[in-house]
Design an enzyme around this catalytic site. Structure first.
Site, mmCIF file in Angstrom:
data_model
loop_
_atom_site.group_PDB
_atom_site.id
_atom_site.type_symbol
_atom_site.label_atom_id
_atom_site.label_comp_id
_atom_site.label_asym_id
_atom_site.label_seq_id
_atom_site.Cartn_x
_atom_site.Cartn_y
_atom_site.Cartn_z
ATOM 1 N N SER A 1 0.837 -1.203 0.000
ATOM 2 C CA SER A 1 0.000 0.000 0.000
ATOM 3 C C SER A 1 0.867 1.246 0.000
ATOM 4 O O SER A 1 2.017 1.233 0.463
ATOM 5 C CB SER A 1 -0.888 0.007 1.249
ATOM 6 O OG SER A 1 -1.493 1.269 1.449
ATOM 7 N N TYR B 1 -2.157 -0.899 10.325
ATOM 8 C CA TYR B 1 -2.309 -1.314 8.919
ATOM 9 C C TYR B 1 -1.079 -0.908 8.112
ATOM 10 O O TYR B 1 -0.508 -1.726 7.374
ATOM 11 C CB TYR B 1 -3.570 -0.672 8.344
ATOM 12 C CG TYR B 1 -3.760 -0.851 6.857
ATOM 13 C CD1 TYR B 1 -4.345 -2.009 6.346
ATOM 14 C CD2 TYR B 1 -3.375 0.142 5.957
ATOM 15 C CE1 TYR B 1 -4.540 -2.173 4.980
ATOM 16 C CE2 TYR B 1 -3.558 -0.016 4.583
ATOM 17 C CZ TYR B 1 -4.141 -1.171 4.108
ATOM 18 O OH TYR B 1 -4.325 -1.326 2.753
#
Length: 281
Positions: free
Chosen positions: A173, A186
């Site tokens: 990401s 995350y």
């Protein structure tokens, strides 16, 4: 982007219940048998980015095993889309946080198709919090177990079946590179995926197995309305230079590139598909 009618109740979200359906594949995308005869295993392949990778793979000639958590309808829709491309699909339902299930998923793929050539580690969860202290131990464990432990479990089980010119693709990401104040845990898992990709690529290079990653920016998937609500959901993706969230269909071809011989001289690398944010590393 118009606001979704309501936030979804739980993660990872249901694509078939989204008010604004993500685009899986461009109608004018033409396959050219880049993956003819290949078999792919994709975690989180029932919807969003994983589904786009799956359908693109099928259009390029691959059979696909889809690992999903509990989203039966989405998985069945994806299965139908793959079969409409003239390829076979295997649905494997279970929890990637469990090592035994990950081994089962790989074994089931081999039992069905007789081989495995492409592994896409893609399943993920996220739980936004205002501060580090608000991150519960339960969600911390769930995030790490889903987002990075499963990559180890799946890849470890698959690696003995992979051969020269096969590929592993890991979904990381943009948060791994620029951080995220509301997604600290995350983002940490996504940083771990970058290190995992780079390290594993060195280990497997001599075997001719390529290991690369893709770092999406804001992409419109079921995980988004299952995570955010209100103005945060309405404004999702507007802060990147291109001014909009990306569609899964804008990532699928990149997974094809990394899975095929088009990327034969690439390993240990990460492609940044993020709407124009300039990211180092």
């Amino acid at each position: 982007m118009a606001l979704e009618k309501k936030q979804q109740a739980k993660q990872p979200g249901l694509q078939h219940k989204m008010n604004i359906t993500p685009q899986t594949i461009r109608k004018n995308y033409k396959g050219s048998e880049k993956l003819k005869g290949k078999v792919a295993l994709i975690t989180g392949g029932d919807s969003g980015i994983g589904k786009s990778a799956a359908v693109h793979f099928a259009r390029e000639g691959a059979d696909v095993a889809i690992v999903y958590f509990s989203e039966d309808t989405d998985a069945q829709v994806t299965e139908q889309a793959i079969e409409e491309e003239g390829r076979e699909c295997l649905l494997i339902k279970g929890d990637v946080k469990e090592e035994a299930f990950c081994k089962h998923a790989v074994q089931s793929t081999i039992a069905k198709f007789g081989k495995l050539n492409i592994v896409v580690n893609n399943a993920a969860m996220q739980f936004p919090e205002e501060s580090l202290e608000d991150i519960s131990t339960k969600n911390l464990h769930k995030t790490f177990e889903t987002n990075i432990y499963s990559f180890f479990y799946i890849t470890s089980a698959a690696i003995t079946h992979l051969k020269k010119n096969d590929a592993i693709i890991n979904t990381t990401s943009i948060t791994a590179y620029r951080g995220s104040e509301h997604l600290i845990d995350y983002a940490s898992t996504k940083g771990a995926i970058v290190a995992f990709t780079r390290s594993l690529s060195k280990r497997l290079a001599k075997q001719g197995i390529r290991v690369n990653g893709i770092a999406p920016g804001p992409i419109w998937t079921p995980l988004i309305p299952a995570t955010f609500e209100g103005k945060e959901l309405e404004d999702f993706g507007k802060d990147v230079p291109m001014g909009r969230p990306g569609q899964p269909s804008e990532l699928g071809p990149a997974y094809v590139f990394l899975a095929s011989q088009d990327s034969s001289y690439m390993t240990g690398q990460v492609l940044h598909i993020n709407g124009g944010e300039i990211i180092g590393g």
